[in-house]
Design an enzyme around this catalytic site. Structure first.
Site, PDB file in Angstrom:
ATOM      1  N   GLU D  54     -11.646 -53.282  27.421  1.00  0.00           N
ATOM      2  CA  GLU D  54     -10.224 -53.273  27.042  1.00  0.00           C
ATOM      3  C   GLU D  54      -9.969 -53.698  25.609  1.00  0.00           C
ATOM      4  O   GLU D  54      -8.864 -53.532  25.099  1.00  0.00           O
ATOM      5  CB  GLU D  54      -9.395 -54.106  28.024  1.00  0.00           C
ATOM      6  N   ASN D  55     -10.995 -54.233  24.948  1.00  0.00           N
ATOM      7  CA  ASN D  55     -10.806 -54.567  23.540  1.00  0.00           C
ATOM      8  C   ASN D  55     -10.983 -53.366  22.614  1.00  0.00           C
ATOM      9  O   ASN D  55     -11.040 -53.537  21.398  1.00  0.00           O
ATOM     10  CB  ASN D  55     -11.727 -55.722  23.126  1.00  0.00           C
TER      11      ASN D  55
END
Lengths: 236, 222, 236, 222
Positions: D54-55
């Site tokens: 998700e980064n």
């Protein structure tokens, strides 16, 4: 003529006032604008609200800014990390306020701030303590919570390279919050490792269009936070 | 009374030229279709201005040479354009972030009517058989920091386009900052309309006569 | 193995059912997926709701789809263009419904649909007839209107090139609605001029990540709508 | 009663391996920190799976060789990773569009508690002196189509992590689809918990004893 370059990090942050809301890019150390943060420590503005995904490591960068008692409130999703000591200590003493926001909601609130969207609805955090006190609303049989856009007075962002118009490119997962934070601040201040000639970035590859950047400062060899932390360095 | 077909005061190019004087160095500017498009050609030398076209280009350049047109490089009016060095492309949601998020400094638009309160009508006559089409006009007036209007002062039928209250459907309420007509330059501020400049050969009385709204007169009227 | 390639435009649109909501990319002819639209005409699905910025030109592409009486409702911002004849005629006869949406609101509604945002607030259209019947709300002293995200069953999009994962790049201002429409459809169907090897697109330059693409069809030399219109061509 | 320290049923790797069997060819998958990360190493040959972190990376590859680490190429746990051929980078808002917009097929997470209704608690003990930290957990459970949990069946203190109702603060309500513990595989469906598989050497009675929630038994229990 448009030239967003500033000659020093000190000059780049010189006008930041006490009480400002400041977005600081980075996911852990990736994308953390450590030289700009250190310049802000030298500058000394106090009572800051900082919007950043984490709270820094060791005693450099964002952790040092917090340690220097310049931050009265953190808005973030994950305030504790492996080497995060400063924030937890102040928080337990009640010396710093925390607004905990789910990571995706944080990102969307920042994007909304930059996009002129005052509020939106999301299913994230519904039926949890983080939705308490917020407006709940049903759309098509599903429950959502209303979240507000966030704007900032300044954002401090790190990227790989930029041109004098402020067009930016980033490096790998260090892109993270930089592009959206540039959009949501009245004054976005960006440190880039390299200045490129106008046109050197293919118009198809620009990640942050220059319109979202106010000040660009070239920091050719930025410090690596993890390196400083492993050496137990402190700032100032 | 003006005879139809006789150009009074500034012509189209001169209106664009006058408006261009107010575009500052470093401004991010969106130009509407028609006379507003001509503004880019008149920005004084030494000012660097970045043009945004809402279909996904920041750094729009002039019309391409004949034969150099690319149907995938167009402006919001769907006409071929070029991209300057330092330009960038983006999708529609990102493009309207720039507009809605108040990142564009100036938008220059045409008008059907402008009211004394800065209400703008420029998208629909409201006629029952008309095909309504709004495009990006409502987004622009709601989001851009400064809205300039360039328009003929009166319609071909002789009606004033500067009015107490718009009779056509609004594009936005209280959004216009300054109006450039063939007769005059008029600011919109808290107290209504403020006449700032007259076109060469145009008298104050003539402008008042052609304006269906109260005009305040600036002490430094030129 | 992931390979999103489909062998023919006919196969790419074969399962579209009557009554579907379909997003069609393009701003005028730039980015208009004309071969996919023609395949949909051959396929014959009826009673479609089409979300597209315009309504097409002449008697090809989107205009031909409308002319073929397959579209019962258009959601768009600018239904009349220089060579737009079909839609205005049907609209005046009351044979097609129109939901007129400001262009930026249309883009944001599509993006919201793809982002899991059921509704958001915008200042666009406040105090106009297009806000009638919609919820009005004040935030920080300013008035906003609530708008809903839009999702589609399918989107038809054109791009420059893609790889077997569905990663896409676009060409200049033909990018327009493509990237957001890919995100907002249950099944996004993309025509690309060229198939690229995996890895040929630099990970920093991907515009549409493959996750948003379900089907990819290579159409090496797509027709130019303006060319067809100038020749007064008709489809079918 | 289990003695502390004695591994019962599947070990950590085996739990990851069992979960990996349920990751389908072509799936877009987000793996949480801890045992879930190990799932990638066990996906059966012939299945091509794309990992999302998700980064800002789709197409996450394995841990780099020593010396090849790049602090600007990390996963959500802030550990160095690699990118596969066909990967792409994007910013956080775009990344969470993939999550919130239901584009990710499967997320595998750890748990502190899972209830019979699929409520998940995995972010906070609710202790007054704890530093609350949520990260992307609430976004993932709210947005990803299928949520798998991998967890030890009981805590080090001997408490069941599978409960009638969570006592810890929730990450999400009714979000878990399947639970892989060291003792069993349990589905969460409309009627509550459904025991599907037992780890080798584990009896039904033992699992029932270690579970603080009603277990329905699947007719094809293995």
């Amino acid at each position: 003529m448009i030239d967003k370059q500033i000659n020093s990090v000190a000059q780049a942050v010189a006008d930041i006032k006490d009480g400002s809301t400041i977005m600081i890019g980075g996911f852990g150390e990736a994308g953390s604008p450590i030289e700009l943060i250190h310049a802000l420590i030298d500058q000394g503005a106090k009572n800051l609200t900082v919007v950043s995904n984490n709270t820094g490591s060791g005693h450099v960068g964002l952790a040092a800014l917090i340690n220097n008692k310049q931050v009265s409130k953190m808005i973030c999703s994950f305030p504790k990390s492996a080497n995060s000591k400063v924030f937890p200590e102040l928080y337990k003493k009640g010396q710093i306020e925390l607004e905990l926001v789910p990571q995706g909601t944080l990102a969307e609130r920042i994007r909304a701030g930059g996009a002129g969207i005052p509020a939106f609805y999301t299913a994230t955090s519904v039926n949890t303590t983080l939705a308490e006190g917020k407006e709940i609303r049903e759309f098509d049989g599903q429950i959502y919570v209303m979240e507000h856009g966030i704007k900032a007075d300044y954002s401090l962002v790190k990227c790989k390279a930029g041109d004098r118009y402020g067009n930016l490119i980033y490096n790998k997962t260090a892109r993270n919050f930089g592009p959206i934070m540039c959009t949501a601040a009245e004054t976005s201040i960006v440190q880039a490792e390299k200045l490129l000639e106008l046109g050197a970035i293919d118009p198809e590859h620009v990640v942050t269009p220059g319109i979202f950047v106010k000040r660009l400062i070239i920091v050719p060899n930025p410090a690596a936070e993890s390196q400083l932390v492993s050496e137990d360095r402190r700032y100032p | 009374m003006t005879s139809k077909g006789i150009v009074e005061g500034w012509d189209r190019a001169q209106m664009a030229q006058r408006a261009a004087l107010d575009i500052q160095d470093g401004a991010y500017v969106n130009l509407g279709i028609g006379i507003p498009e001509m503004v880019a050609g008149f920005v004084p030398a030494g000012r660097e201005v970045i043009y945004h076209t809402e279909n996904g280009l920041l750094g729009m350049g002039p019309t391409p040479e004949p034969g150099q047109e690319n149907q995938e490089l167009i402006n919001a009016g769907k006409k071929p354009v070029t991209a300057i060095s330092g330009a960038c492309y983006f999708h529609h949601a990102d493009s309207f972030m720039m507009i809605r998020g108040r990142h564009i400094d100036v938008c220059v638009l045409g008008a059907m009517q402008v009211s004394k309160d800065g209400d703008l009508a420029n998208w629909s006559t409201g006629a029952p058989d008309a095909i309504p089409a709004v495009g990006g006009a409502m987004d622009l007036v709601a989001g851009v920091k400064t809205i300039y209007v360039i328009t003929q002062h009166i319609t071909k039928k002789g009606d004033s386009k500067i009015v107490e209250n718009c009779t056509y459907p609004l594009t936005g309420k209280g959004v216009v900052n300054r109006i450039y007509t063939n007769l005059a330059v008029i600011d919109v501020n808290q107290d209504g309309l403020m006449l700032r400049e007259l076109a060469p050969g145009i008298t104050l009385e003539f402008v008042k006569e052609k304006t269906d709204a109260t005009l305040n007169i600036h002490p430094d009227l030129r």
